[in-house]
Design an enzyme around this catalytic site. Structure first.
Site, short mmCIF file in Angstrom:
data_model
loop_
_atom_site.label_atom_id
_atom_site.label_comp_id
_atom_site.label_asym_id
_atom_site.label_seq_id
_atom_site.Cartn_x
_atom_site.Cartn_y
_atom_site.Cartn_z
N ASP A 20 40.31 39.45 36.49
CA ASP A 20 41.59 38.76 36.49
C ASP A 20 42.36 39.21 35.26
O ASP A 20 41.79 39.77 34.31
CB ASP A 20 41.36 37.25 36.47
CG ASP A 20 42.65 36.46 36.57
OD1 ASP A 20 43.50 36.81 37.41
OD2 ASP A 20 42.82 35.50 35.79
N ASP A 67 45.74 37.44 33.58
CA ASP A 67 46.24 36.43 32.65
C ASP A 67 45.14 35.44 32.30
O ASP A 67 44.51 34.84 33.17
CB ASP A 67 47.43 35.67 33.27
CG ASP A 67 48.41 35.20 32.21
OD1 ASP A 67 47.97 34.88 31.10
OD2 ASP A 67 49.62 35.18 32.49
N ASP A 81 38.96 33.46 34.47
CA ASP A 81 39.05 32.26 33.63
C ASP A 81 39.31 30.99 34.45
O ASP A 81 39.28 29.90 33.90
CB ASP A 81 40.16 32.42 32.59
CG ASP A 81 41.54 32.37 33.22
OD1 ASP A 81 41.79 33.13 34.19
OD2 ASP A 81 42.39 31.57 32.76
#
Length: 342
Positions: free
Chosen positions: A26, A28, A225
């Site tokens: 991922d 961001d 995250d």
């Protein structure tokens, strides 16, 4: 889908960058935040790549093209080719192309990333419900997307035109805080029409399939995250995952994670890709990792010992997830997490 319920983070005697052939990262909250590289990301990714691991970047953001994303990463010091970027725009474009004839008109409600993805699959983007589209596709179009675009989608969907969405993330991070995401825009059309779109992005299978098709990964590791997109996406794809704590997930959310949100591994940041992972073992009525032992008490999670805070968190995960089984742990972990500084 039948599978065993994860009750603890796993250990690994090998560095994760050696145990897996491809990292599906991922962006961001993992690689960058607010456009700037997260601490240790650049050097960690460079070391993983030099060791032979293939790096691919997987994003639900359908606004930017892979070329633009690759350029941004390269500017940050992470050399990236456009082919190493996979977006939800690409996933939804493939989904549509498998259900309508090539050359079909598709009403586009979104930005350049989605337009390019549709054209790549031989579809023709149009701007109006009166252009006789055979499908409507909705992706994040940026904060300047005119309100009239949603009306065009509603007109077509209300006539029975099949509706697709790149993803349904309700929010996105911005430099000024949390902003409405594509999911909020999808809700506008859903409320007005009562219809439901086919969705392609994380955590759903079309996104994982697109990623595997484009990378050729045989033993991928999802690195993210967010529990509800990255980790759940790995769950649905039946592949392993590494949760890093540089983004939106904190210790309390992790301890309360239902089975589909429980990562295989937990680490502070992308340096965790370059190391093995400590084993969590049973210890009496609880679980031990490093110098910490965690127990599920009658009203709260209890922690004893000292050492690396992450080891304490891993032990707490084992205690909480085991107590929860296939549900959600409702025991208070606040005091234990405070002791770890998490």
């Amino acid at each position: 889908m039948s599978r065993s319920v994860r009750t603890r983070p796993e250990g690994s005697g090998q560095a994760l960058s050696e145990a897996y052939d491809t990292a599906l990262l991922d962006l961001d909250g993992v690689v960058y935040a607010g456009g700037d590289a997260i601490a240790h990301a650049v050097e960690s990714l460079a070391a993983a790549r030099e060791g032979g691991m293939h790096l691919a970047y997987v994003t639900n953001n359908a606004l930017r093209t892979p070329d633009v994303v690759a350029g941004h990463l390269t500017e940050l010091g992470i050399p990236t080719e456009a082919g190493d970027v996979i977006t939800s725009a690409q996933a939804v474009a493939r989904l549509i192309s498998e259900q309508v004839p090539q050359g079909s008109r598709v009403l586009l409600i979104g930005g350049e990333g989605l337009r390019v993805a549709l054209c790549e699959r031989g579809l023709v983007p149009v701007e109006s419900a009166d252009d006789d589209p055979v499908a409507v596709v909705q992706g994040y179009g940026g904060p300047e997307l005119p309100w009239g675009r949603f009306a065009e989608a509603c007109y077509a969907v209300a006539r029975g035109v099949p509706w697709y969405a790149s993803n349904t993330d309700l929010t996105i991070p911005s430099g000024r805080g949390i902003a409405p995401g594509n999911g909020a825009a999808v809700e506008v059309v859903r409320i007005a029409t009562g219809a439901e779109p086919q969705v392609a992005g994380k955590p759903l299978p079309p996104m994982h399939r697109e990623t595997i098709l484009r990378t050729g990964a045989r033993r991928p590791l999802v690195v993210g995250d967010r529990l509800d997109t990255d980790i759940e996406g790995a769950f649905h794809g039946e592949v392993d995952s590494l949760l890093v704590l540089t983004g939106v997930t904190d210790g309390a959310r992790l301890l309360a994670a239902p089975p589909r949100h429980r990562p295989t591994y937990v680490d502070a940041d992308l340096r965790g890709m370059l190391t093995g992972q400590p084993e969590v073992v049973g210890a009496g009525d609880g679980f031990r990792c490093g110098g910490w032992t965690a127990v599920a008490g009658s009203a709260a999670l209890e922690l004893d010992g000292d050492g690396d805070a992450l080891d304490g968190l891993r032990a707490l995960c084992a205690a909480a997830w085991t107590a929860a089984g296939d549900g959600v742990c409702e025991l208070d972990g606040g005091k234990a997490l405070a002791r770890l500084g998490l």
